[in-house]
Write an enzyme that holds these catalytic residues in place. Structure first.
Site, PDB file in Angstrom:
ATOM      1  CB  SER A  35      -1.083  -0.035   1.135  1.00 38.49           C
ATOM      2  OG  SER A  35      -1.608   0.835   1.138  1.00 38.49           O
ATOM      3  CG  ASP A  72      -7.025  -1.934  -3.285  1.00 39.54           C
ATOM      4  OD1 ASP A  72      -6.983  -1.561  -3.543  1.00 39.54           O
ATOM      5  OD2 ASP A  72      -5.806  -2.347  -3.648  1.00 39.54           O
ATOM      6  CG  HIS A 101      -6.400  -1.823  -0.369  1.00 41.28           C
ATOM      7  ND1 HIS A 101      -5.434  -1.306  -1.006  1.00 41.28           N
ATOM      8  CD2 HIS A 101      -5.693  -1.520   0.944  1.00 41.28           C
ATOM      9  CE1 HIS A 101      -3.852  -1.306  -0.634  1.00 41.28           C
ATOM     10  NE2 HIS A 101      -3.965  -0.611   0.670  1.00 41.28           N
TER      11      HIS A 101
END
Ligand SMILES: *[C@@H]1O[C@H](CO)[C@@H](O)[C@H](O)[C@H]1NC(C)=O
Ligand SMILES: *[C@@H]1O[C@H](CO)[C@@H](O)[C@H](O)[C@H]1NC(C)=O
Length: 403
Positions: free
Chosen positions: A189, A343, A373
Site C-alpha cells: 500500500s 481495490d 485491499h
C-alpha cells in the site's frame, strides 16, 4: 410478540444493516470480512465524530486503534528481533539465528497505512517480517518512518531513503553478512508507494554502489493525478479502503489543508500547467481491456494552479512514482507487483506493470481475483482470513525463489 422481543428484533435488524456491506460473492469468509469491515467503519465514524467535535485529528484516532496491535520486539528460536536506528531512523531488525556458511539475503520492508498510520511493530507486520526472515534465512529491516499529520511529504520518503542508503553501504552489508547482490525493497500500500519511489531515486544516486535485486510492490499506491480510475469507480465502497479514505490519505500526505482533500475528492486538483503528466496515468492506454470494461475515458478537468504551487508534492514522482518519465524507469530492478481485484488502487499497480514492461523491465504481476485491499493485514487472530495467509505465502514463496 412482547415489547422486549420487538426491541431485540429491531436491534438485530439495525446491527445486521450496519454490519452488512456488499462483499463480492467470490470472496471467501464473507461474513467474517463484513464483521471486520464493520469494525473499521465504526472506528472511522468515531474518528469523524471526534474530529468534528474538534477534539482530535481524524488520523490520531486511527493511530490509537492501530497502536493496540503493537507488540514488543521479541526474539524467538529462529529470529533475533531488535529495535534500533539506521541513520537516525528507527527500524525493527530481524536477524535469522540459523548459522549458514554463505552470505544472507536481505529485505527492507516498508509498512502500509496511508503515510498516516501503522507501524513495523503492528502484529501482522511483525509476523510477516518474521516469516520472511525465517523462510528466506534473510535479514529483514522494517522501517519506522515518521507519519502524517505530524510530518508531511517528503519526510516519509526521506526517512525510508535514509535507511535504504545506510543499509546499502558496503561496510553495513558486510556487518550483517548480507550479499550486496541480493537485497530487495518491499512494501504494501503506502509502503509499496515508498518502495517504488526509493527504487527510482536510487538509480540517480552515485553514492550508492550496491544495486537492488528486486522491488516487491504489494497493492501499491502509485499516482495522485487521477482518482477516478475504473478501480476507484468500481471499488468506491469496498471493504477496508473506501475511496473517501484513500483521498484522505493522499491529501494528508501533503497537507492537512482540507482544500486539497476537497479538490482531490472531485478529481479537480491538478493544475492545467501539469496537463502533460496525464499521459503517464492514461488508463485508456495503460489498462488491458479486461480492466477497462465499459468505462469511458474522460479528459481531465483541471483545478486551480494555487494548489499545485502550494503543495507541489502531489506532482512529484517521489510521491507518485507513475509520474516518472520513461527514461527514469530504465535500470529498475526485477519487479514483483501484486494487485487485488476489489481495490481502489488496483489500476495504479496495473498501469505500472504496463509502463515498466514497455521500457523492458522484467515484471511479475500477480493479480488476485478474490482479494481486497490490505489482504496481508489479515494474518493474525481474531482478524485472520484464509485470504491473508494465501497472499502472504504467495509473496514470500516468490521472494524465496527469486531474491
Ligand atoms: C522456527 O522454524 C521452524 C522451521 O521453519 C518452524 O517449524 C517453527 O515454527 C519456527 N518457530 C517460530 C517461533 O516461528
Ligand atoms: C489518453 O488516451 C486516449 C486514447 O489513446 C487519448 O484519446 C487521450 O487523448 C489521452 N489523454 C491524455 C490526457 O493523454
Amino acid at each position: 410478540m412482547g415489547t422486549k422481543s420487538l426491541c431485540l428484533l429491531l436491534a438485530s435488524v439495525l446491527v445486521a444493516y450496519y454490519v452488512y456491506t456488499p462483499v463480492p460473492e467470490t470472496i471467501e469468509e464473507r461474513w467474517k470480512l463484513m464483521l471486520i469491515n464493520a469494525g473499521f467503519r465504526s472506528v472511522a465514524h468515531v474518528a469523524e465524530f471526534a474530529e468534528w467535535l474538534g477534539l482530535v485529528h481524524y488520523m490520531e484516532v486511527l493511530m490509537m486503534i492501530t497502536s493496540i496491535e503493537y507488540i514488543a520486539p521479541i526474539s524467538d528460536e529462529n529470529v533475533t528481533v531488535t529495535d534500533t536506528k539506521f541513520n537516525n531512523v528507527p527500524v525493527r531488525l530481524y536477524v535469522p539465528r540459523k548459522q549458514s556458511s554463505g552470505l544472507k539475503r536481505a529485505v527492507i520492508y516498508i509498512h502500509g497505512g496511508g503515510w498516516c498510520v501503522g507501524g513495523s511493530a503492528m502484529e501482522p507486520y511483525d509476523l510477516l517480517s518474521r516469516w520472511t526472515a525465517n523462510e528466506l534465512n534473510a535479514v529483514v529491516i522494517s522501517v519506522e518512518y515518521r507519519l502524517a499529520p505530524l510530518h508531511h511529504f517528503p519526510v516519509q520518503f526521506e526517512d525510508v531513503y535514509a535507511v535504504v542508503k545506510f543499509f546499502l553501504q558496503t561496510s553495513v552489508l558486510a556487518r550483517y553478512g548480507v550479499d550486496p547482490n541480493r537485497v530487495c525493497v518491499s512494501g504494501d500500500s503506502a509502503g509499496g508507494n515508498l518502495a517504488a519511489a526509493v527504487a527510482q531515486q536510487l538509480l540517480d544516486d552515485l553514492e550508492v554502489k550496491a544495486k537492488l535485486k528486486i522491488q516487491a510492490l504489494l497493492y501499491p499506491a502509485l499516482q495522485t493525478l487521477d482518482l477516478d480510475l475504473p478501480s476507484y469507480k468500481e471499488n468506491e465502497n469496498k471493504p477496508i479502503l473506501p475511496k473517501s479514505l484513500m483521498v484522505r490519505f493522499w491529501s494528508e500526505y501533503f497537507t492537512t489543508d482540507v482544500s486539497l482533500k476537497e479538490a482531490m475528492a472531485s478529481n479537480r486538483h491538478v493544475p492545467a500547467e501539469s496537463s502533460h503528466l496525464f499521459r503517464f496515468v492514461n488508463w485508456s492506454n495503460l489498462l488491458p481491456e479486461k480492466f477497462k470494461k465499459d468505462h469511458v475515458y474522460a479528459s481531465p478537468i483541471y483545478g486551480s494552479s494555487r494548489l499545485g504551487k502550494k503543495y507541489p508534492g502531489f506532482l512529484d514522482p517521489r510521491a507518485a512514482p507513475l509520474l516518472a518519465d520513461d527514461t527514469k524507469l530504465f535500470g529498475l530492478p526485477v519487479t514483483y507487483i501484486l494487485t487485488c481485484q476489489h481495490d481502489v488502487l488496483r489500476d495504479d499497480g496495473i498501469m505500472y506493470v504496463s509502463r515498466l514492461r514497455k521500457v523492458g523491465i522484467e515484471v511479475i504481476h500477480d493479480h488476485i481475483e478474490d482479494a481486497i485491499h490490505g489482504a496481508l493485514m489479515f494474518i493474525t487472530s481474531p482478524t485472520d482470513l484464509a485470504l491473508g495467509h494465501r497472499v502472504a505465502n504467495k509473496y514470500i514463496e516468490w521472494l524465496n525463489m527469486n531474491l
